[in-house]
Design a protein around this motif. Sequence first.
Motif, PDB file in Angstrom:
ATOM      1  N   LEU A 165      28.329  44.301  22.705  1.00 42.99           N
ATOM      2  CA  LEU A 165      27.028  44.407  22.469  1.00 42.99           C
ATOM      3  C   LEU A 165      26.249  42.918  22.821  1.00 42.99           C
ATOM      4  O   LEU A 165      26.694  42.002  22.837  1.00 42.99           O
ATOM      5  N   THR A 166      24.812  43.381  23.219  1.00 40.47           N
ATOM      6  CA  THR A 166      24.088  41.968  23.442  1.00 40.47           C
ATOM      7  C   THR A 166      23.415  41.441  22.275  1.00 40.47           C
ATOM      8  O   THR A 166      22.537  42.375  21.785  1.00 40.47           O
ATOM      9  N   LEU A 167      23.834  40.282  21.825  1.00 42.93           N
ATOM     10  CA  LEU A 167      23.507  39.914  20.460  1.00 42.93           C
ATOM     11  C   LEU A 167      23.055  38.212  20.691  1.00 42.93           C
ATOM     12  O   LEU A 167      23.582  37.745  21.744  1.00 42.93           O
ATOM     13  N   SER A 168      22.158  37.778  19.610  1.00 42.13           N
ATOM     14  CA  SER A 168      22.267  36.344  19.773  1.00 42.13           C
ATOM     15  C   SER A 168      23.374  35.787  19.673  1.00 42.13           C
ATOM     16  O   SER A 168      24.297  36.107  19.083  1.00 42.13           O
ATOM     17  N   PHE A 184      21.629  38.079  33.749  1.00 41.88           N
ATOM     18  CA  PHE A 184      21.417  37.296  32.358  1.00 41.88           C
ATOM     19  C   PHE A 184      20.197  37.496  31.811  1.00 41.88           C
ATOM     20  O   PHE A 184      19.770  36.300  31.039  1.00 41.88           O
ATOM     21  N   SER A 185      19.611  38.632  32.008  1.00 46.35           N
ATOM     22  CA  SER A 185      18.194  38.845  31.360  1.00 46.35           C
ATOM     23  C   SER A 185      18.582  39.337  29.868  1.00 46.35           C
ATOM     24  O   SER A 185      19.637  40.067  29.538  1.00 46.35           O
ATOM     25  N   LEU A 186      17.996  38.857  28.810  1.00 49.92           N
ATOM     26  CA  LEU A 186      18.197  39.118  27.341  1.00 49.92           C
ATOM     27  C   LEU A 186      16.991  40.224  27.260  1.00 49.92           C
ATOM     28  O   LEU A 186      15.873  39.851  27.793  1.00 49.92           O
ATOM     29  N   PRO A 187      17.081  41.342  26.656  1.00 51.54           N
ATOM     30  CA  PRO A 187      16.050  42.370  26.400  1.00 51.54           C
ATOM     31  C   PRO A 187      15.068  41.594  25.523  1.00 51.54           C
ATOM     32  O   PRO A 187      15.607  40.693  24.684  1.00 51.54           O
ATOM     33  N   ARG A 188      13.814  42.165  25.568  1.00 54.21           N
ATOM     34  CA  ARG A 188      12.925  41.680  24.916  1.00 54.21           C
ATOM     35  C   ARG A 188      13.070  41.450  23.266  1.00 54.21           C
ATOM     36  O   ARG A 188      12.785  40.583  22.783  1.00 54.21           O
ATOM     37  N   ALA A 189      13.515  42.795  22.807  1.00 53.41           N
ATOM     38  CA  ALA A 189      13.546  42.597  21.534  1.00 53.41           C
ATOM     39  C   ALA A 189      14.694  41.594  20.737  1.00 53.41           C
ATOM     40  O   ALA A 189      14.604  41.229  19.824  1.00 53.41           O
ATOM     41  N   ALA A 190      15.688  41.063  21.989  1.00 51.36           N
ATOM     42  CA  ALA A 190      16.291  40.109  21.308  1.00 51.36           C
ATOM     43  C   ALA A 190      15.653  38.718  21.154  1.00 51.36           C
ATOM     44  O   ALA A 190      15.981  38.036  19.910  1.00 51.36           O
ATOM     45  N   PHE A 241      15.827  35.745  21.703  1.00 53.68           N
ATOM     46  CA  PHE A 241      16.369  34.541  21.022  1.00 53.68           C
ATOM     47  C   PHE A 241      15.901  33.255  21.548  1.00 53.68           C
ATOM     48  O   PHE A 241      15.784  33.073  22.562  1.00 53.68           O
ATOM     49  N   GLY A 242      15.542  32.434  20.381  1.00 54.85           N
ATOM     50  CA  GLY A 242      14.969  31.136  20.825  1.00 54.85           C
ATOM     51  C   GLY A 242      15.881  30.216  21.408  1.00 54.85           C
ATOM     52  O   GLY A 242      17.206  30.014  20.542  1.00 54.85           O
ATOM     53  N   GLY A 243      15.806  29.421  22.263  1.00 54.61           N
ATOM     54  CA  GLY A 243      16.660  28.326  22.740  1.00 54.61           C
ATOM     55  C   GLY A 243      17.742  28.606  23.280  1.00 54.61           C
ATOM     56  O   GLY A 243      18.014  29.893  23.591  1.00 54.61           O
ATOM     57  N   PRO A 244      18.714  27.821  23.939  1.00 59.24           N
ATOM     58  CA  PRO A 244      19.727  28.006  24.567  1.00 59.24           C
ATOM     59  C   PRO A 244      20.916  28.735  23.490  1.00 59.24           C
ATOM     60  O   PRO A 244      21.015  28.514  22.323  1.00 59.24           O
ATOM     61  N   GLN A 245      21.500  29.795  24.285  1.00 60.61           N
ATOM     62  CA  GLN A 245      22.497  30.485  23.576  1.00 60.61           C
ATOM     63  C   GLN A 245      23.660  30.467  24.077  1.00 60.61           C
ATOM     64  O   GLN A 245      24.233  30.603  25.196  1.00 60.61           O
TER      65      GLN A 245
END
Length: 520
Positions: free
Chosen positions: A95-98, A485-491, A493-497
């Motif tokens: 899964l793509t998660l923060s 490495f694009s993160l979905p908009r709904a994610a 996530f602020g700042g480096p992950q």
Amino acid sequence: MNRRGFLAAGLASLGAACGLQQAKPGAEPSRVALSDVKRLGVLRVDPIAGRCRYVADLGTRQVVQPILFARRGERFDAVIENALPQPTTVHFHGLTLSQAQDGAGFDPIPPGERKRVRFEVQNRSGLYWFHPHPHGFTAEQVYAGLAGLLVVTDDDDQALDAALALAPANRLALAIADVRVGNGVIRPYAPGATDCLNGWLGNQALVNGRLDAAWTVAPGWVRVQILNACNARGLLLGFQDRNEAEQKKLLPFHLLGTDGGLLAAPRELDRVFLHGGERVDVALDVSGRRALQAVSLEFDARHHAQGAAAAHRHPARERYAPLAAAAVCQDDSPGGDRPADGSALGLFTLRVEGRASERAPGLPAHLSALPDSSSPSEAPTRRIRLDFDERSGFLIDQTPYSVDEAGFSVNRGAREVWEIKNSPISMPHPMHVHGFGFRVLRRQGTFGAARRFATEPGGRFATDLGVKDTVLAWPNETLWLELDFSLPRAAAFGGPQRYMFHCHNREHEDGMMMRNITVL
Ligand code: C2O
Ligand code: CU
Ligand code: CU
């Protein structure tokens, strides 16, 4: 219910769940909607055999070792509670998660503590899974039974079931692990030095927690989503008709999907190779048969490394009691009862009951639209080397894992090509990236016996098709992957992950074959 109440109730309801030696035909673990889970408890249930369980608390009832179901877009919002005597995490593999929700190894939940986890499922339909990841304890905890399945569905997935006219019993989600069984008992985790180097192997398959597992299906298409949940064993999956077992003839089946969901089109095969952490989604027409046996066929496991007895010791291990065995990675047990990697293994049985009403419909030619892949020539290439060091064992770029390292940095939204080269003096490494699916572009340097798995353009294997999160690197191979490495908009996530990249042979990941990745 307060914490104590929850745990006591959980333990009480688990008494019956521990007698898992014999499979009850047809009994399927309960399915639970991801959005109904209020708490996910991680329990140590059997101090003697060291078997552990997940318990989902739904508010009204508790379910032991659930199979979680979600529609794409649904949410998980639950407290995770660690009742183990060791740190743990719950990592949702694929899964793509923060970073905060990923359950990575650098973010453990201490014994007796809890953590609230909230996320939305943004991934394509497919078979995902969840397992502990605390650095240094992963192998032991997963082997003890902590691995759960998450089936994600969407419109493409439902359209496929409808096109196959699937009977409800004919869709299965299976986690195949291997366990060491002696005198009818599953032996606790007790790897010797060789096991810590090459991986801890079992001599029997445990499918959804059961030995000699069997399911009853109806004639017509059967759709099976399969996870290789073994610590270190590769599976060369095939199906045989039980009544023609002598002939060892392999029945044709169709590969529908891999790690990150459906392929663009089905692929007809008679065997498929999947290593630890990889998944396949297959369809087979069982009309006119009475019983099928799923097997892992014999293959050349290609172990080309020796030594490194002292690998895989790190300070965290000394601070907490083991779940079952006392000493790990020390001496090899006398008697040499280590099962051989690549040996044949029976997996599970499908019994066919009932009469076919009509012929099974044809397979749809188109299954799903894959996310597009950019022209790799524009993407920068990152070179990664998988090494073997006689003293430290298997490493990525000569660097033993450290929980605090930033690791490689990548830019959010970037596309990169990763060139992963495995040393010729090595063994197969199933390499996994957290959070981001990738495409396998090509393979080179595949040795003779494994080259037979290379049925696809670019020297790729059938399990390289589609969206992947885990890919196998044989000794001497170079692989080219394309990552986005694009993160979905709904994610949002602020700042480096920070995420992880590692070998999914669990003795190797505990043994430092792992790096962090920071997405800036
Ligand atoms: Cu299946 Cu880093 O994990
Ligand atoms: Cu993962
Ligand atoms: Cu490895």
